[in-house]
Motif scaffolding. Sequence first.
Motif, PDB file in Angstrom:
ATOM      1  N   ALA A 243      41.549  25.825  76.534  1.00  0.00           N
ATOM      2  CA  ALA A 243      40.523  26.590  77.164  1.00  0.00           C
ATOM      3  C   ALA A 243      39.878  27.573  76.037  1.00  0.00           C
ATOM      4  N   ARG A 292      44.470  25.037  84.540  1.00  0.00           N
ATOM      5  CA  ARG A 292      43.184  24.712  83.923  1.00  0.00           C
ATOM      6  C   ARG A 292      41.860  25.471  84.518  1.00  0.00           C
ATOM      7  N   ALA A 296      39.738  28.693  82.933  1.00  0.00           N
ATOM      8  CA  ALA A 296      38.486  28.639  82.975  1.00  0.00           C
ATOM      9  C   ALA A 296      37.998  29.788  83.622  1.00  0.00           C
TER      10      ALA A 296
END
Length: 303
Positions: A243, A292, A296
Amino acid sequence: MQFLITGGTGFIGRRLVHRLLNEGHQVVVLSRQPAKEVRLQLSTRVKPVSSLSAVNPSTYFDAVINLAGESILDKRWSQARKKVLLDSRIGVTSELVDLVERMENKPGCFISASAVGYYGFSQPGEHLDEFAEVGNDFAATLCDRWEQAARRVEALGVRTCIVRVGVVLHPSGGALQKMLPVFRLGIGGPIGNGQQVMSWIHMDDMLNALIFLVNHPETKGVFNAVAPEILTNKAFAKELGRAVRRPAIFTTPECVLSLMLGESAQLLTEGQAVIPKRLQDAGFTFAYLNARKALASLLSYLR
Ligand code: NDP
């Protein structure tokens, strides 16, 4: 609706208070800080109280939400610190239950925080739902006693939800705020062998879960507030590195953490694979099912 919140100035609490105020609710916040400070931090629309004895027992609250407690990882766990951690949770919770006992109109619900530390540390492959047994280390004993203090309110006929919280992720506080600078420098990575599971939850899902429990009168009992994804610390470090677009290969040895943190290092070097069975069975939908997507979203707040 009218809410009474302890710990409303904290990492989770202040975001919950803002959310409730934005939705048009009234919020009374217990805080040890001066009323002026609390209004400055939160909003002039909040009603701060410095002691629960200042709450009029004839006031009706749709929900009492108990988030108070001294920070677990800020200091080494000396005997004196352990007492502070216990007293700040069991003391406030007991006073809150005593207040409910005095109330003529009992609150619509009583929602009290606990932590996934309740379960102790899981074995590889073991998944812990709300029916799993209590662990036997200090964090587990702390959570157990905290929950027992809260559950006294059940005998008063009040709908009670105990929320066992995982690592709450938001870039402006808690664990993620501490990890981000290290990972941004490219010197982050797993802790120890990285095989310990990290049970986490996005701040939005945390707030949504609390509000879901308030709004669903059929819910009661224990609820794990963690994302459904089971992720090792190593896999989480890899996602965080991805990230921030940096490698995440530098391992922090367990012995270094033990030297720095003492007994509480266990909370980082060991973990528990917790699943949110009862929240999902009750129909709660997570906005962030995997790290994930969660990372984000969380890092986009900083842009
Ligand atoms: P914070 O440490 O950010 O805030 C806790 C709040 O509790 C503070 O704002 C403080 O308010 C209040 N407080 C502390 N000690 C006392 C006391 N002796 N009497 C009255 N109030 C007190 O916690 P979080 O928002 O991060 O977490 C909320 C709860 O959820 C905590 O109990 C925590 O243990 C639990 N939890 C949190 C997790 C996380 O990842 N954040 C994970 C697992 C569990 P003030 O200074 O205004 O009095």
